[in-house]
Structures are given as C-alpha cells and as structure tokens.
Design an enzyme around this catalytic site. Structure first.
Site, PDB file in Angstrom:
ATOM      1  N   HIS A  91       0.831  -1.186   0.000  1.00 16.22           N
ATOM      2  CA  HIS A  91       0.000   0.000   0.000  1.00 16.22           C
ATOM      3  C   HIS A  91       0.873   1.245   0.000  1.00 16.22           C
ATOM      4  O   HIS A  91       1.992   1.232   0.519  1.00 16.22           O
ATOM      5  CB  HIS A  91      -0.909   0.029   1.231  1.00 16.22           C
ATOM      6  CG  HIS A  91      -1.939  -1.058   1.224  1.00 16.22           C
ATOM      7  ND1 HIS A  91      -2.667  -1.398   2.340  1.00 16.22           N
ATOM      8  CD2 HIS A  91      -2.361  -1.871   0.234  1.00 16.22           C
ATOM      9  CE1 HIS A  91      -3.496  -2.378   2.030  1.00 16.22           C
ATOM     10  NE2 HIS A  91      -3.328  -2.679   0.759  1.00 16.22           N
ATOM     11  N   THR A  92       0.335   2.306  -0.563  1.00 18.54           N
ATOM     12  CA  THR A  92       1.044   3.585  -0.547  1.00 18.54           C
ATOM     13  C   THR A  92       1.190   4.080   0.892  1.00 18.54           C
ATOM     14  O   THR A  92       0.208   4.175   1.619  1.00 18.54           O
ATOM     15  CB  THR A  92       0.284   4.630  -1.375  1.00 18.54           C
ATOM     16  OG1 THR A  92       0.105   4.133  -2.693  1.00 18.54           O
ATOM     17  CG2 THR A  92       1.042   5.946  -1.424  1.00 18.54           C
TER      18      THR A  92
END
Length: 275
Positions: free
Chosen positions: A32-33
C-alpha cells in the site's frame, strides 16, 4: 529433476514443459502507498449569490522540487459539478480518470434526461475515500466538490479519512491556514452568501491565490478557476419535468500579473543585508 540451485525441486522444462509460476503471485504481500510522492497543494472555493467559484494552481511537486507545471487539478464531472483535489497526483488521477469517468459514462447510458448533481458526486467520493481508509489503503487526497444542487450552490470537502465537511468557504492544504481567513472575511457564514456578488467572490479568490503563491512554497503563479452558476430551470419535453440549467465558466492558465519578489528587499534579514 533439474539440479541447478535456482530451480531445485522443480520439474525439468525440457521434459515437462515450462514451469507455471502463476501460483507464486498470491504469496506476495499487497503493498500500500505509505506516503504521497508527487503532490499538489491547495484548492480553494467560495460560494456567492448564485453560484460557486473554485480555483487550484497547476503545480505538481516531486518532494520539494517544482517538477510539473501544467497539471490540471480541477475536473468537471457531468454538467453540475467541478471537483478539485490536493495531495497525491497519482491517487487524484485514479479518482478522476478511473472512478469518476466510469461513473459519468454509466450515467449517460441511461439517457433519461437527468444528470448527477453535485451532492451525488460528493456522496460517492466521500464513501470511496472512507472505504479505502477502512482497507488501510487510503487515497492520499483532500477534495473539494463545488457545483449546483437543488436550485442552490453546493460546496463541501472530504479527506483521506472520509471526514466530510461543508461550509461557504473551504480550502485544502496550506490554503486552510492562509486562505480561509481571507475567504471568511467576506463570507463568514451562509447568511453572507446572499449578499456576496460573483465579481467580489472572484476578486477574493484571486487575492487568495496571490497570497498562497507568496507564502506556500509548493504553489505556483499559474492557476485555473471555474465558476459554476445556475440559470433557472429547463423543461424536459418528453417527461415534462424540470431540469436545472447550469453553466460552468472556465478560466485556465491564469497568471498572476505584476508579481515579483522586489518587496522582499525591504524585509530585515533578507539576502545580503546587514542586520
């Protein structure tokens, strides 16, 4: 068996065919970012008597580097709405080009004479942001939705946590600290919207963009502005129902004129001055 170290325990390709690696894809963890990389700064908006004006500059910064100077962060969605986003540019593009464009295409398929209004777009985006937050994979954006809804101007915001807020004067990023006080000076509450003219609202937005250019290190002196106004009700011939007529006036690549840093020479401590 193939006894090369990198393929120990796997069947030989020349006997059994190429080995299928697809089953390994599920073993890789989802990434995930964790933080935004290329970002846009403030979006500011203000209601006035008969519409809404919204503006955002065209800069996308790579960290502290002013990398891209032609990024449009305002997008018209349907006929009634303009959306502005600050924060991560890639997440903004996902919202604009994948989610909102698909939403409008599906709506146009109906061809029933009705259009999604600003409140519809706003509710959709706020739930998308909250859904991504619940997955611990947020879209790193704060958005402003400006438009026309139910015969009156509409303006509201939502952030990466899914927090929603509505006010006659809104801004994202540093604009929430630098521009909102200036906006509330001319429009402190909903009652003041009735006495605020379109010309005064645009003048205030332009003044705020100038202040942000001077005070926000991630801003630019080139920006875009959209003015959304209602123009009454148009009757739909087939159904006989009323359909709101909305006009969106665009002003793109506006450049702040007569702006320079010469005033800084009079500030104590600037440059090579002797303090």
């Amino acid at each position: 068996m193939n006894h090369l170290p990198e393929v120990w325990g796997r069947p030989r390709n020349d006997v059994y065919g190429a080995y299928d690696h697809s089953y390994l894809q599920g073993s890789h963890p989802m990434q995930h970012t964790q933080q935004p990389i290329v970002t846009g700064t403030s979006v500011i908006a203000l209601k006035f008597n008969g519409g809404v004006v919204i503006a955002a500059d065209n800069l996308a910064s790579y960290g502290s580097l002013a990398r891209f100077t032609d990024v449009e962060r305002l997008k018209q969605v349907g006929t009634h709405t303009v959306v502005g986003a600050g924060g991560d540019i890639s997440d903004m593009q996902h919202l604009y080009e994948k989610l909102l464009d698909s939403l409008i295409i599906k709506e146009e398929y109906q061809n029933d004479g009705h259009s999604l209004r600003a409140s519809h777009i706003y509710r959709y985006l706020s739930r998308v942001l909250y859904h991504r937050r619940c997955k611990f994979d947020p879209l790193w954006n704060t958005i402003l939705v400006a438009g026309w809804d139910d015969g009156k101007p509409f303006l509201a915001s939502a952030d990466l946590l899914g927090t929603t807020f509505s006010s006659p004067a809104l801004a994202t990023g540093f604009g929430a600290h630098l521009a909102v006080p200036l906006l509330r000076r001319v429009c402190p509450d909903e009652n003041a919207v009735k006495s605020l003219t379109k010309e005064k609202a645009i003048e205030t937005i332009e003044e705020c963009m100038k202040v942000l250019f001077y005070r926000d290190a991630r801003s630019l002196n080139k920006y875009s502005m959209a003015v959304i106004t209602g123009e009454g009700v148009e009757q739909v011939p087939l159904s006989g129902e009323g359909k709101e007529k909305v006009h969106v006036e665009w002003k793109k690549d506006i450049t702040l004129e007569n702006q320079s840093w010469k005033f800084a020479e009079g500030i104590r401590g600037y440059g090579a001055q002797t303090v």
